[in-house]
Design an enzyme around this catalytic site. Structure first.
Site, PDB file in Angstrom:
ATOM      1  N   ARG A 108      91.493  61.288  14.307  1.00 61.50           N
ATOM      2  CA  ARG A 108      90.284  60.977  15.058  1.00 61.50           C
ATOM      3  C   ARG A 108      89.039  61.511  14.363  1.00 61.50           C
ATOM      4  O   ARG A 108      87.925  61.087  14.664  1.00 61.50           O
ATOM      5  CB  ARG A 108      90.406  61.574  16.467  1.00 61.50           C
ATOM      6  CG  ARG A 108      89.216  61.352  17.357  1.00 61.50           C
ATOM      7  CD  ARG A 108      88.923  59.894  17.582  1.00 61.50           C
ATOM      8  NE  ARG A 108      89.939  59.218  18.377  1.00 61.50           N
ATOM      9  CZ  ARG A 108      89.922  57.927  18.654  1.00 61.50           C
ATOM     10  NH1 ARG A 108      88.960  57.160  18.177  1.00 61.50           N
ATOM     11  NH2 ARG A 108      90.874  57.376  19.376  1.00 61.50           N
ATOM     12  N   PRO A 153      96.471  50.729  13.816  1.00 62.18           N
ATOM     13  CA  PRO A 153      96.108  49.749  12.785  1.00 62.18           C
ATOM     14  C   PRO A 153      94.695  49.204  13.011  1.00 62.18           C
ATOM     15  O   PRO A 153      94.253  49.043  14.149  1.00 62.18           O
ATOM     16  CB  PRO A 153      97.162  48.649  12.974  1.00 62.18           C
ATOM     17  CG  PRO A 153      98.309  49.325  13.644  1.00 62.18           C
ATOM     18  CD  PRO A 153      97.691  50.366  14.534  1.00 62.18           C
ATOM     19  N   GLU A 154      94.010  48.930  11.912  1.00 63.33           N
ATOM     20  CA  GLU A 154      92.645  48.418  12.014  1.00 63.33           C
ATOM     21  C   GLU A 154      92.636  46.910  11.775  1.00 63.33           C
ATOM     22  O   GLU A 154      93.673  46.287  11.552  1.00 63.33           O
ATOM     23  CB  GLU A 154      91.749  49.172  11.038  1.00 63.33           C
ATOM     24  CG  GLU A 154      91.865  50.686  11.255  1.00 63.33           C
ATOM     25  CD  GLU A 154      90.680  51.486  10.772  1.00 63.33           C
ATOM     26  OE1 GLU A 154      89.580  50.931  10.610  1.00 63.33           O
ATOM     27  OE2 GLU A 154      90.848  52.705  10.573  1.00 63.33           O
ATOM     28  N   LYS A 160      91.514  43.575  16.601  1.00 65.19           N
ATOM     29  CA  LYS A 160      92.849  44.166  16.521  1.00 65.19           C
ATOM     30  C   LYS A 160      93.877  43.409  17.364  1.00 65.19           C
ATOM     31  O   LYS A 160      94.977  43.891  17.578  1.00 65.19           O
ATOM     32  CB  LYS A 160      92.782  45.632  16.970  1.00 65.19           C
ATOM     33  CG  LYS A 160      91.831  46.484  16.118  1.00 65.19           C
ATOM     34  CD  LYS A 160      91.800  47.919  16.602  1.00 65.19           C
ATOM     35  CE  LYS A 160      90.799  48.752  15.817  1.00 65.19           C
ATOM     36  NZ  LYS A 160      90.786  50.166  16.253  1.00 65.19           N
TER      37      LYS A 160
END
Length: 260
Positions: free
Chosen positions: A247, A3-4, A52
């Site tokens: 990624r 999660p960002e 985060k």
């Protein structure tokens, strides 16, 4: 997918609505170090985030959590059946009418309020924080001039809150290839302000609809060239490696020409 910052910010909003101003009647920390901690009787004063990292602040403690890969907070009415396996619960906080459950959390700490800063002192400016400092973010990014900007944006020590989705989006919006060395980014301040704008919009006007992330082989929305995806280094520890798709950097080869 990790999660960002916007996801954590919105999670804090939900927990704030569910818990803030209420007294805990139950706390259950299912991690060995804090198994004996009992916060029953504490008032939940506020819930906040930094990058985060998420903090539930009570009258005596700060509960620090990080979602990492699989973590999630869910809220339920007291007695309601949980919608994730009970064995994955790592924190349970109960009030008279609400249960907040942290499932599969990557980090759980119970800190003294005065020590909360130790969890974030190493981080750069919080993109969604009230004291966002673009100049400080530029200073930190510039300390490693040869590093590709796509890697520098992921380093939370430079600026806090960006993950793989938004590094691709920010570079696309600024027409900068993610492999461009930091020192060759045309306007680093404008790029950091773009990051602030993008994350703020995602947090305050969700959902963010990606312009480039996840759109490999689809036409660029500016020029029609097919979007490409490929890896750009990997600073993730082997035990936490994720797929190339997650990624990978997404970019338009025409709008974002690769540095030579």
């Amino acid at each position: 997918m990790v999660p960002e910052g916007d996801t954590v910010f919105l999670t804090a909003d939900r927990l704030r609505l569910a818990l803030a101003g209420k007294t805990l009647v139950r706390s259950d920390f299912r991690v060995p170090k804090y198994a004996t901690v009992d916060l029953a009787g504490d008032l939940v004063e506020e819930v906040g985030s930094y990058g985060k990292h998420l903090f539930i602040r009570t009258s005596t403690a700060s509960i620090h959590t990080h979602l990492k890969m699989e973590g999630e907070w869910r809220t339920y009415c007291t007695g309601e059946r949980w919608t994730r396996p009970r064995v994955t619960a790592r924190v349970v906080l109960g009030t008279d009418d609400t249960e907040a459950v942290g499932f599969s959390l990557g980090t759980v700490e119970v800190l003294r309020r005065a020590d909360e800063h130790t969890a974030v002192d190493h981080l750069g400016p919080d993109l969604l924080g009230p004291n966002w400092d673009a100049a400080e973010a530029v200073r930190r990014l510039s300390a490693h001039p040869a590093q590709p900007i796509g890697l520098a944006l992921l380093d939370q020590r430079n600026l806090a809150g960006i993950g793989n989705i938004y590094r691709s989006e920010i570079c696309f919006l600024r027409k900068v290839h993610p492999a461009t060395p930091v020192e060759r980014v045309p306007d680093l301040l404008a790029l950091t302000e773009e990051a602030h704008r993008v994350l703020s919009k995602a947090a305050h006007q969700p959902p963010w609809r990606p312009l480039v992330y996840g759109r490999q082989r689809r036409p660029c929305q500016r020029c029609g060239t097919r979007i490409q995806v490929r890896p750009l280094g990997d600073t993730t520890p082997p035990s936490d490696r994720i797929t190339q798709r997650e990624r990978g950097i997404y970019f338009c080869p025409r709008c974002q020409p690769e540095p030579q």
